[in-house]
Design a protein around this motif. Sequence first.
Motif, PDB file in Angstrom:
ATOM      1  N   GLU A 211     128.460 -51.615  25.508  1.00 33.89           N
ATOM      2  CA  GLU A 211     129.466 -51.908  24.473  1.00 33.89           C
ATOM      3  C   GLU A 211     129.007 -51.222  23.171  1.00 33.89           C
ATOM      4  O   GLU A 211     127.824 -51.280  22.815  1.00 33.89           O
ATOM      5  CB  GLU A 211     129.555 -53.426  24.312  1.00 33.89           C
ATOM      6  CG  GLU A 211     130.871 -53.921  23.747  1.00 33.89           C
ATOM      7  CD  GLU A 211     130.836 -53.970  22.238  1.00 33.89           C
ATOM      8  OE1 GLU A 211     131.825 -53.543  21.630  1.00 33.89           O
ATOM      9  OE2 GLU A 211     129.822 -54.408  21.686  1.00 33.89           O
ATOM     10  N   LEU A 212     129.983 -50.579  22.509  1.00 30.30           N
ATOM     11  CA  LEU A 212     129.658 -49.719  21.365  1.00 30.30           C
ATOM     12  C   LEU A 212     128.864 -50.434  20.261  1.00 30.30           C
ATOM     13  O   LEU A 212     127.847 -49.935  19.778  1.00 30.30           O
ATOM     14  CB  LEU A 212     130.973 -49.157  20.804  1.00 30.30           C
ATOM     15  CG  LEU A 212     130.950 -47.936  19.923  1.00 30.30           C
ATOM     16  CD1 LEU A 212     130.151 -46.802  20.522  1.00 30.30           C
ATOM     17  CD2 LEU A 212     132.383 -47.480  19.647  1.00 30.30           C
ATOM     18  N   THR A 213     129.325 -51.617  19.858  1.00 26.95           N
ATOM     19  CA  THR A 213     128.708 -52.256  18.686  1.00 26.95           C
ATOM     20  C   THR A 213     127.302 -52.786  18.965  1.00 26.95           C
ATOM     21  O   THR A 213     126.546 -53.029  18.033  1.00 26.95           O
ATOM     22  CB  THR A 213     129.570 -53.420  18.163  1.00 26.95           C
ATOM     23  OG1 THR A 213     129.831 -54.302  19.249  1.00 26.95           O
ATOM     24  CG2 THR A 213     130.868 -52.943  17.560  1.00 26.95           C
ATOM     25  N   SER A 214     126.971 -52.986  20.247  1.00 24.62           N
ATOM     26  CA  SER A 214     125.619 -53.499  20.514  1.00 24.62           C
ATOM     27  C   SER A 214     124.753 -52.472  21.242  1.00 24.62           C
ATOM     28  O   SER A 214     123.617 -52.768  21.610  1.00 24.62           O
ATOM     29  CB  SER A 214     125.711 -54.800  21.318  1.00 24.62           C
ATOM     30  OG  SER A 214     126.497 -54.584  22.467  1.00 24.62           O
ATOM     31  N   ALA A 215     125.295 -51.244  21.422  1.00 23.69           N
ATOM     32  CA  ALA A 215     124.550 -50.225  22.180  1.00 23.69           C
ATOM     33  C   ALA A 215     123.311 -49.767  21.413  1.00 23.69           C
ATOM     34  O   ALA A 215     123.328 -49.651  20.186  1.00 23.69           O
ATOM     35  CB  ALA A 215     125.457 -49.028  22.448  1.00 23.69           C
ATOM     36  N   LYS A 216     122.260 -49.511  22.144  1.00 17.04           N
ATOM     37  CA  LYS A 216     121.013 -49.068  21.513  1.00 17.04           C
ATOM     38  C   LYS A 216     121.049 -47.569  21.209  1.00 17.04           C
ATOM     39  O   LYS A 216     120.332 -47.079  20.350  1.00 17.04           O
ATOM     40  CB  LYS A 216     119.827 -49.376  22.428  1.00 17.04           C
ATOM     41  CG  LYS A 216     119.607 -50.874  22.567  1.00 17.04           C
ATOM     42  CD  LYS A 216     118.225 -51.198  23.091  1.00 17.04           C
ATOM     43  CE  LYS A 216     117.838 -52.633  22.882  1.00 17.04           C
ATOM     44  NZ  LYS A 216     118.875 -53.605  23.211  1.00 17.04           N
ATOM     45  N   VAL A 217     121.861 -46.839  21.968  1.00 16.31           N
ATOM     46  CA  VAL A 217     122.025 -45.402  21.716  1.00 16.31           C
ATOM     47  C   VAL A 217     123.532 -45.112  21.740  1.00 16.31           C
ATOM     48  O   VAL A 217     124.235 -45.602  22.613  1.00 16.31           O
ATOM     49  CB  VAL A 217     121.334 -44.552  22.813  1.00 16.31           C
ATOM     50  CG1 VAL A 217     121.515 -43.065  22.538  1.00 16.31           C
ATOM     51  CG2 VAL A 217     119.851 -44.893  22.932  1.00 16.31           C
TER      52      VAL A 217
END
Length: 343
Positions: A211-217
């Motif tokens: 998921e975009l808002t919690s992605a690490k990269v």
Amino acid sequence: MFTAINRRSLGQFATLWRFQSTLVRAEHHNNQLTPITLNAITAARKVGGEVTCLEAGTNCAMVAEPISKVQGVKKILVAQHDCYKGLLPEELTPLILATQKQFNFTHICAGAYAFGKNLLPRMSAKLDVATLSDITEVKSQDTFVRTIYADNALATVKCNEKVKVFTVRGTSFEPAAVAGGRAATEQVASPSPAGMSEWLEQSLTKSYRPELTSAKVVVSGGRGLKSGENFKLLYDLADKMGAAVGASRAAVDAGYVPNDMQVGQTGKIVVPDPYIAVGISGAIPHLAGMKDSKVQLTVTRVIVINKDPEAPIFQVADYGLVEDLFKVSLSMMTRLDIVILKV
Ligand SMILES: Cc1cc2nc3c(=O)[nH]c(=O)nc-3n(C[C@H](O)[C@H](O)[C@H](O)COP(=O)(O)OP(=O)(O)OC[C@H]3O[C@@H](n4cnc5c(N)ncnc54)[C@H](O)[C@@H]3O)c2cc1C
């Protein structure tokens, strides 16, 4: 004298603390808690006093379990009714107002996601108070920090409303740990359905990527990609790196990718490490979604590929490659993750 003053102010602080009570509107997908709720709980705890969570839905009882384990949450109010299908603000507002009437909270908050942004202004209007949107810091029980001018300035705002209503920028507060708590659960009655609107359906983009808002990269593409098909370059890179894929608004407006991929002032706020921007110029509204790591727990490193050495995005870049993105071979792009591991 000095001690007396200190004691008095400590006493005043303790009194203030005792009288604070915050209602956090828990966001969930019936069987799963949305992570931003944990960030909102952290913000609520910073206000001081008791924290209560309200979860409403059609079949959401199991979401109470993780919340009950969060330290600092005193109580979970659960309201289940068919009218909460789709979590429409028209139906949720009367529920929150009834809860407010019963418990008299000093503060009400929710995550600054589409859901909270949709609900809280309506509820504030009904309470005849203003909403403080997208706060990034809690200074005290009535003073909050939020960004203005597309994240280019910070405003410290004192709120004199009788009930302080605010949405919380998830990336600015650490998620509360789901451990050590033992909150009680209480069922609350639902007011009669308002019946003003009806939830028909939602079509969600299905993605196996993070998921975009919690992605690490995050790998993001802009107008420089020239077409939706060319985003395949970024999807391949992202899959090698376990990354989410984002986009500039120009890429979304051009129809290259769906709008839930938009990063920026009017899109999503991301805090990966690193953020890889490909064919993006770095307009201020885009930077607002990815550059501000001042209050973040991790510092976002920005890696840029752009053929124009004057592109403003280089000003926020930690690593830049001035090159035509179509000449940068995929093998070179995929080696970026090796480079990133080394920096
Ligand atoms: C109220 C408002 C809100 C907005 N909100 C957002 C928002 O949330 N998010 C957002 O992104 N924008 C937002 N915008 C739009 C924003 O102002 C910019 O228009 C947008 O970000 C530009 O997108 P871009 O960088 O992809 O396109 P451009 O500015 O056109 O930049 C494309 C870049 O690609 C490079 N390029 C082209 N070809 C190649 C190639 N072959 N190889 C390498 N590089 C190449 C160019 O050098 C250029 O720098 C908003 C605007 C307004 C007015």
